[in-house]
Design a protein around this motif. Structure first.
Motif, PDB file in Angstrom:
ATOM      1  N   LYS A  79     -22.393   2.066 -12.812  1.00 47.96           N
ATOM      2  CA  LYS A  79     -22.920   3.173 -12.019  1.00 47.96           C
ATOM      3  C   LYS A  79     -23.309   2.690 -10.624  1.00 47.96           C
ATOM      4  O   LYS A  79     -23.683   1.546 -10.426  1.00 47.96           O
ATOM      5  CB  LYS A  79     -24.148   3.735 -12.734  1.00 47.96           C
ATOM      6  CG  LYS A  79     -23.762   4.657 -13.883  1.00 47.96           C
ATOM      7  CD  LYS A  79     -24.954   5.155 -14.659  1.00 47.96           C
ATOM      8  CE  LYS A  79     -24.912   4.633 -16.089  1.00 47.96           C
ATOM      9  NZ  LYS A  79     -23.594   4.644 -16.731  1.00 47.96           N
ATOM     10  N   VAL A  88     -14.050   2.621  -7.647  1.00 49.63           N
ATOM     11  CA  VAL A  88     -12.803   3.370  -7.577  1.00 49.63           C
ATOM     12  C   VAL A  88     -12.845   4.325  -6.387  1.00 49.63           C
ATOM     13  O   VAL A  88     -11.829   4.561  -5.730  1.00 49.63           O
ATOM     14  CB  VAL A  88     -12.555   4.148  -8.884  1.00 49.63           C
ATOM     15  CG1 VAL A  88     -11.202   4.811  -8.853  1.00 49.63           C
ATOM     16  CG2 VAL A  88     -12.656   3.228 -10.081  1.00 49.63           C
ATOM     17  N   THR A  89     -14.032   4.865  -6.132  1.00 48.83           N
ATOM     18  CA  THR A  89     -14.182   5.796  -5.020  1.00 48.83           C
ATOM     19  C   THR A  89     -13.779   5.157  -3.692  1.00 48.83           C
ATOM     20  O   THR A  89     -13.074   5.771  -2.889  1.00 48.83           O
ATOM     21  CB  THR A  89     -15.645   6.277  -4.925  1.00 48.83           C
ATOM     22  OG1 THR A  89     -16.025   6.779  -6.199  1.00 48.83           O
ATOM     23  CG2 THR A  89     -15.809   7.344  -3.871  1.00 48.83           C
ATOM     24  N   VAL A  94     -15.588  -1.528 -12.369  1.00 51.18           N
ATOM     25  CA  VAL A  94     -15.001  -0.214 -12.145  1.00 51.18           C
ATOM     26  C   VAL A  94     -15.870   0.901 -12.728  1.00 51.18           C
ATOM     27  O   VAL A  94     -15.877   2.028 -12.237  1.00 51.18           O
ATOM     28  CB  VAL A  94     -13.599  -0.175 -12.804  1.00 51.18           C
ATOM     29  CG1 VAL A  94     -13.075   1.231 -12.885  1.00 51.18           C
ATOM     30  CG2 VAL A  94     -12.635  -1.061 -12.045  1.00 51.18           C
ATOM     31  N   LEU A  95     -16.581   0.579 -13.796  1.00 52.06           N
ATOM     32  CA  LEU A  95     -17.331   1.606 -14.510  1.00 52.06           C
ATOM     33  C   LEU A  95     -18.832   1.568 -14.255  1.00 52.06           C
ATOM     34  O   LEU A  95     -19.545   2.475 -14.668  1.00 52.06           O
ATOM     35  CB  LEU A  95     -17.109   1.444 -16.014  1.00 52.06           C
ATOM     36  CG  LEU A  95     -15.697   1.673 -16.485  1.00 52.06           C
ATOM     37  CD1 LEU A  95     -15.622   1.498 -17.978  1.00 52.06           C
ATOM     38  CD2 LEU A  95     -15.261   3.080 -16.108  1.00 52.06           C
ATOM     39  N   CYS A 112      -7.845  -1.936  -8.057  1.00 44.52           N
ATOM     40  CA  CYS A 112      -8.806  -1.904  -9.166  1.00 44.52           C
ATOM     41  C   CYS A 112      -8.395  -2.656 -10.424  1.00 44.52           C
ATOM     42  O   CYS A 112      -9.252  -3.085 -11.185  1.00 44.52           O
ATOM     43  CB  CYS A 112      -9.104  -0.451  -9.551  1.00 44.52           C
ATOM     44  SG  CYS A 112      -9.859   0.488  -8.223  1.00 44.52           S
ATOM     45  N   PHE A 113      -7.094  -2.803 -10.701  1.00 45.20           N
ATOM     46  CA  PHE A 113      -6.725  -3.290 -12.030  1.00 45.20           C
ATOM     47  C   PHE A 113      -6.843  -4.802 -12.203  1.00 45.20           C
ATOM     48  O   PHE A 113      -6.998  -5.272 -13.331  1.00 45.20           O
ATOM     49  CB  PHE A 113      -5.337  -2.788 -12.419  1.00 45.20           C
ATOM     50  CG  PHE A 113      -5.383  -1.449 -13.086  1.00 45.20           C
ATOM     51  CD1 PHE A 113      -5.464  -0.296 -12.335  1.00 45.20           C
ATOM     52  CD2 PHE A 113      -5.394  -1.343 -14.458  1.00 45.20           C
ATOM     53  CE1 PHE A 113      -5.537   0.944 -12.933  1.00 45.20           C
ATOM     54  CE2 PHE A 113      -5.466  -0.101 -15.081  1.00 45.20           C
ATOM     55  CZ  PHE A 113      -5.535   1.043 -14.315  1.00 45.20           C
ATOM     56  N   ILE A 171      -2.045   6.484  -5.284  1.00 39.31           N
ATOM     57  CA  ILE A 171      -2.362   5.894  -6.585  1.00 39.31           C
ATOM     58  C   ILE A 171      -2.082   4.393  -6.592  1.00 39.31           C
ATOM     59  O   ILE A 171      -2.816   3.616  -7.201  1.00 39.31           O
ATOM     60  CB  ILE A 171      -1.552   6.603  -7.690  1.00 39.31           C
ATOM     61  CG1 ILE A 171      -1.996   8.059  -7.782  1.00 39.31           C
ATOM     62  CG2 ILE A 171      -1.724   5.900  -9.016  1.00 39.31           C
ATOM     63  CD1 ILE A 171      -1.035   8.915  -8.554  1.00 39.31           C
ATOM     64  N   MET A 172      -1.035   3.961  -5.909  1.00 35.82           N
ATOM     65  CA  MET A 172      -0.710   2.538  -5.901  1.00 35.82           C
ATOM     66  C   MET A 172      -1.792   1.736  -5.182  1.00 35.82           C
ATOM     67  O   MET A 172      -2.075   0.600  -5.549  1.00 35.82           O
ATOM     68  CB  MET A 172       0.649   2.308  -5.246  1.00 35.82           C
ATOM     69  CG  MET A 172       1.811   2.766  -6.082  1.00 35.82           C
ATOM     70  SD  MET A 172       1.790   2.007  -7.729  1.00 35.82           S
ATOM     71  CE  MET A 172       2.592   3.307  -8.676  1.00 35.82           C
ATOM     72  N   LEU A 200     -10.333  -5.177 -13.174  1.00 38.70           N
ATOM     73  CA  LEU A 200     -10.521  -4.547 -14.484  1.00 38.70           C
ATOM     74  C   LEU A 200     -10.022  -5.460 -15.606  1.00 38.70           C
ATOM     75  O   LEU A 200     -10.690  -5.643 -16.630  1.00 38.70           O
ATOM     76  CB  LEU A 200      -9.773  -3.210 -14.509  1.00 38.70           C
ATOM     77  CG  LEU A 200      -9.893  -2.356 -15.759  1.00 38.70           C
ATOM     78  CD1 LEU A 200     -11.345  -2.039 -16.075  1.00 38.70           C
ATOM     79  CD2 LEU A 200      -9.122  -1.060 -15.603  1.00 38.70           C
ATOM     80  N   ILE A 221      -4.471   1.415  -7.865  1.00 37.34           N
ATOM     81  CA  ILE A 221      -4.073   0.501  -8.943  1.00 37.34           C
ATOM     82  C   ILE A 221      -4.119  -0.948  -8.463  1.00 37.34           C
ATOM     83  O   ILE A 221      -4.669  -1.823  -9.139  1.00 37.34           O
ATOM     84  CB  ILE A 221      -2.655   0.851  -9.452  1.00 37.34           C
ATOM     85  CG1 ILE A 221      -2.710   2.125 -10.275  1.00 37.34           C
ATOM     86  CG2 ILE A 221      -2.081  -0.303 -10.269  1.00 37.34           C
ATOM     87  CD1 ILE A 221      -1.368   2.539 -10.839  1.00 37.34           C
ATOM     88  N   LEU A 223     -19.486   2.795  -6.499  1.00 40.20           N
ATOM     89  CA  LEU A 223     -18.452   3.426  -5.663  1.00 40.20           C
ATOM     90  C   LEU A 223     -17.157   2.622  -5.677  1.00 40.20           C
ATOM     91  O   LEU A 223     -16.466   2.536  -4.662  1.00 40.20           O
ATOM     92  CB  LEU A 223     -18.928   3.575  -4.220  1.00 40.20           C
ATOM     93  CG  LEU A 223     -19.957   4.654  -3.927  1.00 40.20           C
ATOM     94  CD1 LEU A 223     -20.101   4.809  -2.426  1.00 40.20           C
ATOM     95  CD2 LEU A 223     -19.530   5.971  -4.536  1.00 40.20           C
ATOM     96  N   LEU A 241     -22.190   8.587  -5.719  1.00 46.25           N
ATOM     97  CA  LEU A 241     -21.909   9.982  -5.979  1.00 46.25           C
ATOM     98  C   LEU A 241     -22.831  10.435  -7.108  1.00 46.25           C
ATOM     99  O   LEU A 241     -23.291   9.624  -7.907  1.00 46.25           O
ATOM    100  CB  LEU A 241     -20.460  10.164  -6.429  1.00 46.25           C
ATOM    101  CG  LEU A 241     -19.396   9.905  -5.367  1.00 46.25           C
ATOM    102  CD1 LEU A 241     -18.021  10.065  -5.981  1.00 46.25           C
ATOM    103  CD2 LEU A 241     -19.561  10.896  -4.219  1.00 46.25           C
TER     104      LEU A 241
END
Lengths: 202, 202, 202
Positions: free
Chosen positions: A142, A147-148, A139-140, A123-124, A116-117, A127, A120, A145, A192
């Protein structure tokens, strides 16, 4: 080293977004630094490290400011700032994810938290940049990929470590996996399947 | 004292933004308190202080709530709420920046970190208010010298300290420099040259 | 237990918002987890607890991911996702507020801080979800009694404790009060008078 590189490249993307928003030089510094250290700051606060990384080493902020100033005087040379943002962001992500993984390993976290780190840290920063500047978060979007790629890169690092690989190798594999996925999405439209069983609502 | 004043005035601006969004009394309290303590909370979390300032002294929250209630019953008396928000915000900024600088000094940070903490304490409360309420962040509006004023005020404080001045004098000079720059931007349209070598993109 | 339930239900709401934004499975996981642990993470960082709750117990993240995957494969069965989001969010709020109150009590905070931690734990996960996904924050929508319900629930818990009631009873009363108010707003349109002495401005 990884940290410096990630900070520098993320600051470039932040400053480019600032140029799209037509800010002044201090705006470039602000958004550049926010993007550069946002993800790592959140990581360090969550891990409750004694010192956030750039408080321990303020040179990090200097690096981000140099990047922001560089962009302020050269952004007009770019043919497409949006393309430059995407590719630089891909490079920064590929460096920030292993940096986050490494920092989590250094504090002895379980593999779930390490994973998770990585996400984070990667991505943040971007973001926060997009939320503050009112752009649609990368991040959002379409077919990005985003976050993927961060997630897969972190997972690869954990896999390498769990199968006995050394930390250096794990971080290298992490960077590679992240970049390949993200670059594949940018160049070939890899994605995806999205959730689309119904039309979106207002 | 500085902290109380900054909290009170920022809460006034938060409640005024809540009045523009036509919230109910609890909405006024929520946005007022968020604006009032947001910047300082972030500062304290980054510095990893033992206690966030308003956890150590919950009276801070009470002060913010009093300000929010005051606005709920008097905002209709104002001729222009937007103007009031801008000027109160300028006053709050001029108090919050030295408050942040003082807090960072108290934990013995290097001058680079002190400078950044002034900016964070001053700018992030208002930034959170605007992001949550979906207003264009004052921080990013053109010709506002917002971050610039915070940055210059912090820099003045560091300069005074480095040249042997006392803390009290440094904080006073900091408040003065911040307010003069911000007020100049509001009254005379002072600004830095913005990046504008090309039209903005969608 | 309270924490697990709140995490699960909030993750459901986050994943439903992700489905409205037509994200892919990793997007569901990301927004689901952000919503699920966002409020509690902020609470733990502000309280400066040794470990954020999901770093201490990564099973929390697993629970959130299970919820997100569940929604990815079943959201199309819902007649109205917006209604489902509202009701699930009401349920999550009623669980997260007592969870936040309990966590603050466990660290021995004064009642003012306990009250605020209930509100933060309840409201900020959903707030982060809405800000990141660019929806109008539920927290700010008119006639929702959102923050009000969280605030009243926390206040009830404090009251019960101050009048000698046991912790278990206090948390139960807190959950009940929160849910009744929020459900009343959803079903009967209960609301506080909003500030409306003038038309809103642009």
């Amino acid at each position: 080293m990884l940290d410096y590189a990630a900070v520098f490249i993320f600051a470039l993307t932040g400053a480019l977004v600032a140029s799209r928003a037509q800010l002044d030089i201090v705006g470039f510094l602000f958004i550049g630094a926010l993007t550069a250290v946002g993800g790592g700051t959140l990581r360090d606060m969550i891990l409750n490290r004694d010192q956030v990384f750039w408080v321990a080493d303020p040179m990090m902020i200097t690096v981000a400011c140099v990047a922001a100033i560089l962009v302020f005087f050269t952004a007009h040379l770019l043919e497409s700032r949006l393309k430059a943002i995407e590719w630089l962001d891909a490079a920064a992500l590929s460096v920030a994810v292993p940096a986050g993984v490494g920092a989590a390993l250094a504090t002895g976290q379980s593999w779930g938290v390490v994973l998770i780190m990585g996400v984070i840290t990667g991505c943040f920063g971007g973001l926060m940049r997009d939320v503050v500047c009112n752009e649609v978060p990368l991040v959002l979007k379409k077919g990005q990929l985003y976050v993927t790629a961060a997630f897969a890169g972190s997972a690869v690092a954990v896999l390498v470590l769990e199968t006995g690989g050394r930390t250096g190798l794990a971080l290298l594999a992490c960077a590679g996996a992240t970049f390949v996925l993200r670059a594949g999405a940018l160049m070939f439209g890899w994605q995806l399947p999205v959730y689309r069983s119904r039309p979106p609502r207002a």
